[in-house]
Write a protein that holds these residues in place. Structure first.
Motif, PDB file in Angstrom:
ATOM      1  N   GLU A  78       0.810  -1.219   0.000  1.00 41.31           N
ATOM      2  CA  GLU A  78       0.000   0.000   0.000  1.00 41.31           C
ATOM      3  C   GLU A  78       0.842   1.267   0.000  1.00 41.31           C
ATOM      4  O   GLU A  78       0.441   2.304  -0.535  1.00 41.31           O
ATOM      5  N   HIS A 114      -0.827 -25.472   1.110  1.00 38.70           N
ATOM      6  CA  HIS A 114      -0.364 -25.108   2.459  1.00 38.70           C
ATOM      7  C   HIS A 114      -0.548 -26.260   3.448  1.00 38.70           C
ATOM      8  O   HIS A 114       0.080 -26.298   4.495  1.00 38.70           O
ATOM      9  N   ASP A 124       3.911 -15.799  -0.691  1.00 38.07           N
ATOM     10  CA  ASP A 124       4.680 -15.049  -1.694  1.00 38.07           C
ATOM     11  C   ASP A 124       4.289 -13.575  -1.707  1.00 38.07           C
ATOM     12  O   ASP A 124       5.130 -12.675  -1.685  1.00 38.07           O
ATOM     13  N   THR A 178       2.811 -11.835   0.622  1.00 29.42           N
ATOM     14  CA  THR A 178       3.149 -11.186   1.894  1.00 29.42           C
ATOM     15  C   THR A 178       4.650 -10.970   2.022  1.00 29.42           C
ATOM     16  O   THR A 178       5.109  -9.942   2.530  1.00 29.42           O
ATOM     17  N   ALA A 234      -3.842 -15.442  -2.715  1.00 35.77           N
ATOM     18  CA  ALA A 234      -5.054 -16.265  -2.724  1.00 35.77           C
ATOM     19  C   ALA A 234      -6.151 -15.769  -1.790  1.00 35.77           C
ATOM     20  O   ALA A 234      -7.317 -15.717  -2.166  1.00 35.77           O
TER      21      ALA A 234
HETATM   22  C1  LIG Z   1      -1.658  -4.340   5.238  1.00 29.60           C
HETATM   23  C2  LIG Z   1      -2.569  -5.376   4.679  1.00 29.60           C
HETATM   24  N1  LIG Z   1      -2.873  -5.339   3.383  1.00 29.60           N
HETATM   25  C3  LIG Z   1      -3.698  -6.267   2.851  1.00 29.60           C
HETATM   26  C4  LIG Z   1      -4.227  -7.250   3.638  1.00 29.60           C
HETATM   27  C5  LIG Z   1      -5.193  -8.231   3.045  1.00 29.60           C
HETATM   28  N2  LIG Z   1      -4.585  -9.546   2.861  1.00 29.60           N
HETATM   29  C6  LIG Z   1      -4.813 -10.527   3.712  1.00 29.60           C
HETATM   30  S1  LIG Z   1      -3.992 -11.891   3.275  1.00 29.60           S
HETATM   31  C7  LIG Z   1      -3.348 -11.183   1.908  1.00 29.60           C
HETATM   32  C8  LIG Z   1      -2.482 -11.830   0.901  1.00 29.60           C
HETATM   33  C9  LIG Z   1      -1.979 -13.113   1.183  1.00 29.60           C
HETATM   34  O1  LIG Z   1      -1.269 -13.566   0.073  1.00 29.60           O
HETATM   35  P1  LIG Z   1      -0.096 -14.595   0.262  1.00 29.60           P
HETATM   36  O2  LIG Z   1       0.817 -14.115   1.335  1.00 29.60           O
HETATM   37  O3  LIG Z   1       0.513 -14.854  -1.043  1.00 29.60           O
HETATM   38  O4  LIG Z   1      -0.828 -15.887   0.836  1.00 29.60           O
HETATM   39  P2  LIG Z   1      -1.987 -16.800   0.203  1.00 29.60           P
HETATM   40  O5  LIG Z   1      -3.288 -16.244   0.681  1.00 29.60           O
HETATM   41  O6  LIG Z   1      -1.830 -16.790  -1.258  1.00 29.60           O
HETATM   42  O7  LIG Z   1      -1.751 -18.132   0.799  1.00 29.60           O
HETATM   43  C10 LIG Z   1      -3.785  -9.909   1.826  1.00 29.60           C
HETATM   44  C11 LIG Z   1      -3.429  -9.043   0.728  1.00 29.60           C
HETATM   45  C12 LIG Z   1      -3.892  -7.239   4.996  1.00 29.60           C
HETATM   46  N3  LIG Z   1      -4.389  -8.122   5.848  1.00 29.60           N
HETATM   47  N4  LIG Z   1      -3.062  -6.301   5.493  1.00 29.60           N
END
Ligand SMILES: Cc1ncc(C[n+]2csc(CCOP(=O)(O)OP(=O)(O)O)c2C)c(N)n1
Lengths: 590, 193
Positions: free
Chosen positions: A54, A351, A415, A417, A447
C-alpha cells in the motif's frame, strides 16, 4: 441508465466517469474489487495496477497526481497503516491533479485482523474525509473528492466500510469527462519536504483546514432532512440508512463530509431539536468533536463502538435512550445453536502439507496473513502468532534473540506477503546474524483476497505478461546462503528438508513450489476414496483438516467413526493417503 | 412485507451459488422498476464458511440489511443452514429449504456434530416450510449445477415479480449455452408443490 452496482464497483465507475487516469492498490478485503472493476471495464481509459504494497500504491498515485493524472490509491483499512508515512506528509505537499485515497474499513472484522476506524487518519493528517452511504453516493463522491482535491490542493480520503463496499444498489450511469492539469511542474518549495519548506507547507495545511471547514458548512454533501424536532440525529455512512429506517420521524443531519465537520451547521441543528444523538459506526469520532464544542449530545452510550451497527441495535439504542417505543424490538424465537463452519484450507491446498509437516516437527510457527493463517484453526492449530503482514519473520527472530524459548520458531508467510513486507525483515535478520528458518509458501498468487497477481507472478492487472521476481535469487542476494525449494504435496521430503533447515545454525529459507489449486484456475487430479474395510478409524486423516474428509457412518469396534472422502470435491492431493497408516486411502479407479 | 419493502434472506455454505442467486433476484426486482439493495460479506466466508445474502426491494429501500425477524422469505441452500436462520423469518414468512447436507470439517474433531431431525425442528418454527431436494431434480435435468435456478423457481412463487422478468434475467445471467436448461430448471422449481 441505472445499474445495480456494489460500492466498490460504483467507486470504480466514479473514477472512470470523473476523469480518473491512474489507479494503484494492493488487494485487501473489502477493497479489492475497486481495482478489479477498473481493470476489467475501464482499462482503455484508466491505468490500473497492483502495487507491491500500500505504501508503494500511494507513492505511485502521488507521483501520477503530481504528473497531472487524476489518481486513486485504494486499500483496506490496515493498508493505510502501511501507507501512513507518505500519507501524513502528502498532506503538506498537496497535489496537482485530483488524488483520492480509498480506505475500506471492516467493522465486525469480517475478514480483517482489527476494526480500526480510519476517519481518524483524516483528522490526524488534516485531510478531508468523505463518507458515502450508498453505491450511488460512492460514485458521486468521487466527483466531489476530485474537485475538492484540486480546489484545495489536498488529497481526499474516501472512507467506506464493508457494508458499503459489498452491498449493491441502483446507480445512475453517466459519460466520462476528463480534465487537463498539465504535466509535472517543478515546484521545490511545494514538493520537497525538507524542514524549511515543510514548515511553510504545514502553515498552509492549517489554513487549508479552515477553508475546508467553510466548505463543509456550505456543501450539499452535509444535508439536513427536517422532520419532527423532538429527536435530531447526526449520522453518516451506512449508519445513516439504519438511523433513517429505525427513526423515520426524526430530523437527520446527514454528513457526507466526515471531516472536517460543519460545526456551525451542527450547532444550529442542535439548537432546533430537543435531543441530539450521533449514530456512527465504530468510534465516537463525530461525537467527540461535537461534544468538544460544548454541544449536548449522546452517541456511544447507546450505539456501541464494537462491531457493525444494524437496524436492530440502532432501534435498541433509541429505545434505551427513551425516544422510541420498545414495541419495535422483536424477540426472536429460540432456535437451536447450529454447529459453526469456520473457514478452512481448501481441499488440495498446498499449504496443508506444510502445516502437517511443521506440526510433526513440533516447532512454533510465527505466522503471517494469508490463507495459511487458517492453519491456526483446529485441527491443525499450527500457527502461533499473526499480527500484521510481514511480522512472521520479525517474530521468529525476536523469539530467538530473546533466548528464553526452547522450541525453535519457524516463520511462515506467503509469496505476496513476503514481497509486501517480508523482504525487509529477512534482510534485517541476516544482517543481525539470526539463525531462523523462513518458509515462503509460494502458491504463485495472492489467494486469500481472491486470486490477484503479485510481482512474483507472470502478469499485470491489465493482463500483460511481465517479469516475475525470482524469489530464490532474491533471498540469496539478501545474504541467505541456504535457500531450498520443496513440493509440499510430498510430506516426507517436506518434513526432512524442514528438519535440516530448522537444525541449521544459520538463517535459511525454504520455498514451496505448488500453485494454489483455486486461482488463477481450478486444478484437479483424480480423486481418492476410503476403503472402509481397511480403515481403522484412527483419525489421522481427520487431523489434516481437509473439507473433503468427513466421518463415515461406519465405526470400528470401539464405536469410533471411520473416514469418508467426498470424491466430488477431493482434488487428489494425496496428503491424507500419505498420513494413513493402513493404506486405506486409494485413488478412485477411473 | 414491511412498509412496502420485501425482505428475502438467502443462506447457504461457501461455493453453493448463494451469491449468484441473490444477484439474479436483485436484478429481477430492479427490472420491475423497484428500488433494490443486496448485501453480503465476501472474504473468509467463501472458504467453506456460512454465506448469507440479504435482498430487499420495494419503493424505497434504506438499510441494506434486513432487520432481525423480518424476512418475508428465507431460501436456505443447505439443511442445517435453514435451521440456523429460521428464527429470522417474519410473521407469515415463507421458508424454503433445500435438503442437501454439507457436513463441515469441524465435525471430525468430535466436538461438534451435525444437528438431527432438522426438518421437524424447522417445521416447529416456520408455519409450513417447503422442503425440496433440488439436487435430485437438478441431476434429473442433467446438471447438478442447476440447483440454484430450481430454488429460485420455488422462491419466485411467493414473490410478486413477473415470470417474464425472471426468465429474461436468468437466461441472460446463465453461463453461455445453458440458458434454455436454466429456463427449464426455473420453471421446474416454480411448479414444485
Ligand atoms: C496491510 C494489509 N494489506 C492487505 C491485507 C489483506 N490480505 C490478507 S492476506 C493477503 C495476501 C496473502 O497472500 P499470500 O501471502 O501470497 O498468501 P496466500 O493467501 O496466497 O496463501 C492480503 C493481501 C492485509 N491483511 N493487510
Amino acid at each position: 441508465m441505472e445499474m445495480l452496482l456494489s460500492g466498490n464497483q460504483a467507486l470504480a465507475r466514479g473514477i472512470y466517469e470523473y476523469g480518473g487516469e491512474f489507479a494503484s492498490a494492493y488487494p485487501g478485503t473489502p477493497s479489492t474489487e475497486i481495482l478489479e472493476t477498473i481493470a476489467r471495464f475501464f482499462k482503455d481509459d484508466v491505468y490500473a495496477e497492483w502495487a507491491i504494497n500500500e505504501k508503494v500504491a500511494l507513492e505511485v498515485a502521488v507521483g501520477a497526481s503530481y504528473g497531472g493524472a487524476r489518481s486513486l490509491a485504494a486499500m483496506k483499512h490496515v493498508g493505510l497503516n502501511v501507507a501512513a508515512d507518505p500519507f501524513m506528509t502528502l498532506s503538506y505537499t498537496g497535489v496537482n491533479a485530483g488524488l483520492i485515497i480509498v480506505s475500506a474499513d471492516d467493522p465486525s472484522l469480517h475478514s480483517s485482523q482489527n476494526e480500526q476506524d480510519n476517519r481518524f487518519y483524516g483528522k490526524f493528517a488534516s485531510i478531508p474525509v468523505l463518507e458515502p452511504s450508498t453505491s450511488q453516493e460512492a460514485k458521486d463522491f468521487v466527483k466531489h473528492a476530485f474537485e475538492i482535491s484540486e480546489e484545495f490542493d489536498t488529497p481526499v480520503l474516501i472512507r467506506v466500510t464493508t457494508r458499503i463496499c459489498h452491498s449493491k444498489g441502483l446507480v445512475t450511469i453517466g459519460e466520462r469527462k476528463t480534465v487537463d492539469r498539465g504535466g509535472f511542474e517543478p515546484n521545490i518549495e511545494k514538493y520537497v519536504m525538507v524542514p524549511a519548506y515543510a514548515t511553510k507547507r504545514h502553515k498552509l495545511v492549517i489554513e487549508r483546514l479552515e477553508k475546508l471547514k467553510d466548505y463543509a458548512e456550505k456543501s450539499k454533501l452535509n444535508q439536513i432532512e427536517w422532520n419532527d424536532k423532538k429527536v435530531g440525529i447526526v449520522t453518516g455512512s451506512v449508519a445513516y440508512q439504519y438511523a433513517k429506517e429505525a427513526m423515520p420521524d426524526a430530523s437527520i443531519l446527514k454528513l457526507g463530509i466526515g471531516f472536517p465537520l460543519p460545526m456551525k451547521k451542527i450547532k444550529s441543528f442542535a439548537s432546533e431539536v430537543d435531543q441530539l444523538f450521533v449514530v456512527e459506526e465504530l468510534e465516537g469520532f463525530y461525537e467527540e468533536m461535537i461534544a468538544a464544542e460544548g454541544i449536548e449530545v449522546e452517541g456511544k452510550k447507546y450505539f456501541s463502538n464494537f462491531l457493525e451497527l444494524n437496524i436492530d441495535c440502532v432501534r435498541e439504542g433509541f429505545v434505551n435512550a427513551g425516544v422510541l417505543d420498545s414495541s419495535v424490538l422483536k424477540t426472536l424465537p429460540k432456535t437451536e445453536s447450529v454447529l459453526p463452519r469456520p473457514p478452512v484450507l481448501c481441499s488440495g491446498c498446498p499449504h496443508r502439507g506444510l502445516m502437517v509437516s511443521l506440526k510433526k516437527l513440533g516447532v512454533y510457527t510465527t505466522g503471517d496473513i494469508g490463507c495459511y493463517t487458517l492453519g491456526g484453526l483446529p485441527p491443525l492449530s499450527q500457527i502461533h502468532t499473526c499480527l500484521c503482514m510481514g511480522a512472521s519473520i520479525g517474530h521468529a527472530f525476536g523469539i530467538e534473540k530473546a533466548g528464553k524459548t526452547a522450541k525453535k520458531a519457524v516463520a511462515l508467510l506467503g509469496d505476496s506477503t513476503f514481497l509486501h513486507s517480508g523482504i525487509t525483515g529477512l534482510a534485517s535478520a541476516v544482517f543481525n546474524k539470526s539463525r531462523i528458518t523462513v518458509v515462503i509458501a509460494d502458491n504463485k498468487i495472492t489467494a486469500m483476497t481472491g486470486g490477484q497477481d503479485n510481482p512474483a507472478t507472470l502478469k499485470t492487472l491489465m493482463g500483460e505478461k511481465t517479469k516475475p521476481v525470482d524469489l530464490v535469487k532474491l533471498c540469496e542476494s539478501l545474504g541467505v546462503e541456504h535457500v531450498r525449494t520443496i513440493d509440499p504435496y510430498d510430506l516426507d521430503a517436506t518434513y526432512s528438508v524442514l528438519k535440516e533447515e530448522v537444525e541449521r545454525e544459520d538463517v535459511s529459507v525454504v520455498i514451496t513450489t505448488r500453485p494454489c489449486m483455486l486461482f488463477p484456475s481450478k486444478i484437479r487430479d483424480i480423486p481418492y476414496r476410503v476403503v472402509t474395510e481397511t480403515c481403522i478409524a484412527c483419525g489421522a486423516c481427520f487431523r489434516v483438516g481437509c473439507p473433503s474428509i468427513s466421518a463415515a457412518p461406519e465405526t470400528n469396534e470401539k464405536g469410533k467413526h471411520k473416514s469418508l472422502i467426498d470424491t466430488n470435491t477431493c482434488t487428489g492431493c494425496t496428503i491424507c493417503a500419505q498420513v494413513c497408516p493402513t493404506g486405506a486411502i486409494v485413488k478412485v479407479e477411473s | 412485507m414491511n412498509n412496502g419493502t420485501t425482505n428475502v434472506l438467502i443462506v447457504g455454505v461457501g461455493g453453493q451459488g448463494v451469491l449468484l442467486a441473490s444477484e439474479i433476484l436483485t436484478e429481477v426486482a430492479k427490472n420491475m422498476g423497484l428500488d433494490a439493495k443486496k448485501s453480503e460479506v465476501h472474504g473468509m466466508s467463501q472458504r467453506g464458511g456460512i454465506v448469507t445474502s440479504h435482498v430487499r426491494f420495494g419503493k424505497k429501500v434504506s438499510s441494506p440489511l434486513i432487520p432481525a425477524g423480518e424476512a418475508d422469505a428465507i431460501l436456505a441452500f443447505e439443511l442445517a443452514e435453514g435451521l440456523r436462520w429460521v428464527g429470522q423469518l417474519g410473521k407469515d414468512g415463507v421458508m424454503i429449504v433445500n435438503t442437501q447436507e454439507i457436513i463441515p470439517v469441524i465435525t471430525t474433531t468430535g466436538k461438534f456434530s451435525y444437528p438431527e431431525n432438522i426438518q421437524e425442528k424447522i417445521s416447529q418454527l416456520a408455519g409450513s416450510p417447503i422442503f425440496i431436494d433440488a439436487f435430485e431434480i437438478a441431476t434429473k435435468l442433467g446438471n447438478f449445477r442447476l440447483v440454484n435456478t430450481i430454488l429460485l423457481g420455488v422462491l419466485s412463487k411467493s414473490l410478486a415479480l413477473d415470470e417474464k422478468k425472471w426468465l429474461e434475467v436468468i437466461e441472460r445471467m446463465a453461463p453461455k449455452g445453458t440458458g434454455e436448461l436454466n429456463r427449464k430448471a426455473f420453471l421446474e422449481g416454480r411448479k414444485y408443490e
